[in-house]
Design a protein around this motif. Structure first.
Motif, short mmCIF file in Angstrom:
data_model
loop_
_atom_site.label_atom_id
_atom_site.label_comp_id
_atom_site.label_asym_id
_atom_site.label_seq_id
_atom_site.Cartn_x
_atom_site.Cartn_y
_atom_site.Cartn_z
N ARG A 1 0.83 -1.21 0.00
CA ARG A 1 0.00 0.00 0.00
C ARG A 1 0.85 1.25 0.00
N ARG A 2 1.98 1.22 0.66
CA ARG A 2 2.87 2.38 0.71
C ARG A 2 3.48 2.66 -0.66
N ARG A 3 3.78 1.62 -1.41
CA ARG A 3 4.40 1.78 -2.72
C ARG A 3 3.41 2.19 -3.80
N GLN A 4 2.14 1.84 -3.68
CA GLN A 4 1.16 2.15 -4.72
C GLN A 4 0.96 3.65 -4.92
N PRO A 5 0.75 4.48 -3.89
CA PRO A 5 0.56 5.92 -4.16
C PRO A 5 1.79 6.56 -4.78
N GLN A 6 2.97 6.12 -4.40
CA GLN A 6 4.18 6.69 -4.99
C GLN A 6 4.26 6.37 -6.48
N ALA A 7 3.91 5.15 -6.86
CA ALA A 7 3.94 4.76 -8.26
C ALA A 7 2.89 5.54 -9.04
N ALA A 8 1.70 5.71 -8.48
CA ALA A 8 0.65 6.45 -9.17
C ALA A 8 1.03 7.92 -9.31
N ALA A 9 1.69 8.47 -8.32
CA ALA A 9 2.09 9.88 -8.39
C ALA A 9 3.15 10.10 -9.46
N ARG A 10 4.01 9.12 -9.69
CA ARG A 10 5.02 9.26 -10.72
C ARG A 10 4.42 9.17 -12.12
N LEU A 11 3.35 8.40 -12.28
CA LEU A 11 2.79 8.17 -13.60
C LEU A 11 1.89 9.30 -14.08
N ARG A 12 1.25 10.01 -13.16
CA ARG A 12 0.26 10.99 -13.57
C ARG A 12 0.76 12.38 -13.21
N ALA A 13 0.61 13.30 -14.15
CA ALA A 13 1.01 14.69 -13.91
C ALA A 13 -0.13 15.40 -13.20
N ALA A 14 0.20 16.08 -12.15
CA ALA A 14 -0.82 16.80 -11.38
C ALA A 14 -0.67 18.29 -11.63
N PRO A 15 -1.74 19.06 -11.38
CA PRO A 15 -1.60 20.52 -11.46
C PRO A 15 -0.51 20.97 -10.51
N ALA A 16 0.26 21.95 -10.92
CA ALA A 16 1.39 22.36 -10.11
C ALA A 16 1.56 23.87 -10.16
N VAL A 17 2.17 24.40 -9.13
CA VAL A 17 2.54 25.81 -9.08
C VAL A 17 4.06 25.86 -9.06
N SER A 18 4.63 26.49 -10.05
CA SER A 18 6.08 26.61 -10.14
C SER A 18 6.48 28.00 -9.68
N ARG A 19 7.59 28.08 -8.98
CA ARG A 19 8.07 29.39 -8.52
C ARG A 19 9.35 29.74 -9.25
N ASN A 20 9.41 30.98 -9.69
CA ASN A 20 10.60 31.52 -10.32
C ASN A 20 10.85 32.88 -9.70
N GLY A 21 11.66 32.93 -8.66
CA GLY A 21 11.86 34.19 -7.94
C GLY A 21 10.60 34.55 -7.18
N HIS A 22 10.05 35.72 -7.46
CA HIS A 22 8.84 36.17 -6.79
C HIS A 22 7.61 35.96 -7.67
N THR A 23 7.71 35.14 -8.69
CA THR A 23 6.61 34.91 -9.61
C THR A 23 6.14 33.47 -9.49
N ALA A 24 4.83 33.28 -9.38
CA ALA A 24 4.26 31.93 -9.34
C ALA A 24 3.56 31.66 -10.66
N ILE A 25 3.74 30.47 -11.18
CA ILE A 25 3.15 30.09 -12.46
C ILE A 25 2.28 28.85 -12.22
N LEU A 26 1.02 28.93 -12.59
CA LEU A 26 0.10 27.81 -12.42
C LEU A 26 0.04 27.03 -13.72
N SER A 27 0.31 25.73 -13.63
CA SER A 27 0.19 24.89 -14.82
C SER A 27 -0.80 23.78 -14.51
N LEU A 28 -1.59 23.43 -15.50
CA LEU A 28 -2.62 22.43 -15.30
C LEU A 28 -2.08 21.01 -15.43
#
Length: 157
Positions: free
Chosen positions: A50-77
């Motif tokens: 059970r511990r290994r399954q969420p890690q494997a699923a998280a690696r396979l699927r891209a999730a929405p993310a917020v990237s930071r570049n200095g003082h700027t945040a970029i939202l990607s879907l």
């Protein structure tokens, strides 16, 4: 004591703690009856799976993310290979919310500008209808005269 660790150090500390707990549990395994030891072994294997399954699923699927570049945040879907995840209604709803936000900001700006103009008009009217000449307000001594309050006792007579 405040100590900050980077992600590598945190992973290392967690692994060491896990090994210590596993060793402590394994040390007491000799005193446990065989059927209980087998149930514990099966439960441990299930927990590891059970511990290994969420890690494997998280690696396979891209999730929405917020990237930071200095003082700027970029939202990607993110892109999970399924194309456009928001759909038409998602984009329309997002557009309507942005338009509502912009309209609210414009309305606030208009109201604040009108309030400021009204305050300045009231001040100008008060200055122009006062008994003193406008040159008196430019005199630094007159400002000190008003601050000391001597002018208030003179005007009440």
């Amino acid at each position: 004591m405040n100590t900050s660790y980077n992600s590598h150090q945190v992973g290392s500390l967690q692994a060491r703690y896990g090994l210590r707990v596993a060793a402590r549990l394994s040390a007491g395994l000799d005193d446990v009856p065989h059927d209980v030891a087998e149930r514990l072994r099966v439960a441990r294997q299930q927990a590891v799976v059970r511990r290994r399954q969420p890690q494997a699923a998280a690696r396979l699927r891209a999730a929405p993310a917020v990237s930071r570049n200095g003082h700027t945040a970029i939202l990607s879907l993110g892109d999970d290979g399924m194309g456009d995840r928001m759909g038409l209604w998602g984009w329309l709803t997002s557009g309507a919310l942005v338009l509502a936000l912009a309209a609210g900001l414009v309305a606030i700006n208009i109201v604040q500008d009108d309030d400021r103009v009204m305050e300045l008009a009231d001040l100008d009217a008060a200055l122009l209808t006062d008994d003193l000449p406008p040159e008196a307000y430019a005199d630094p001594g007159f400002l000190q005269y008003l601050k000391t309050g001597v002018g208030s006792s003179a005007t009440t007579r």
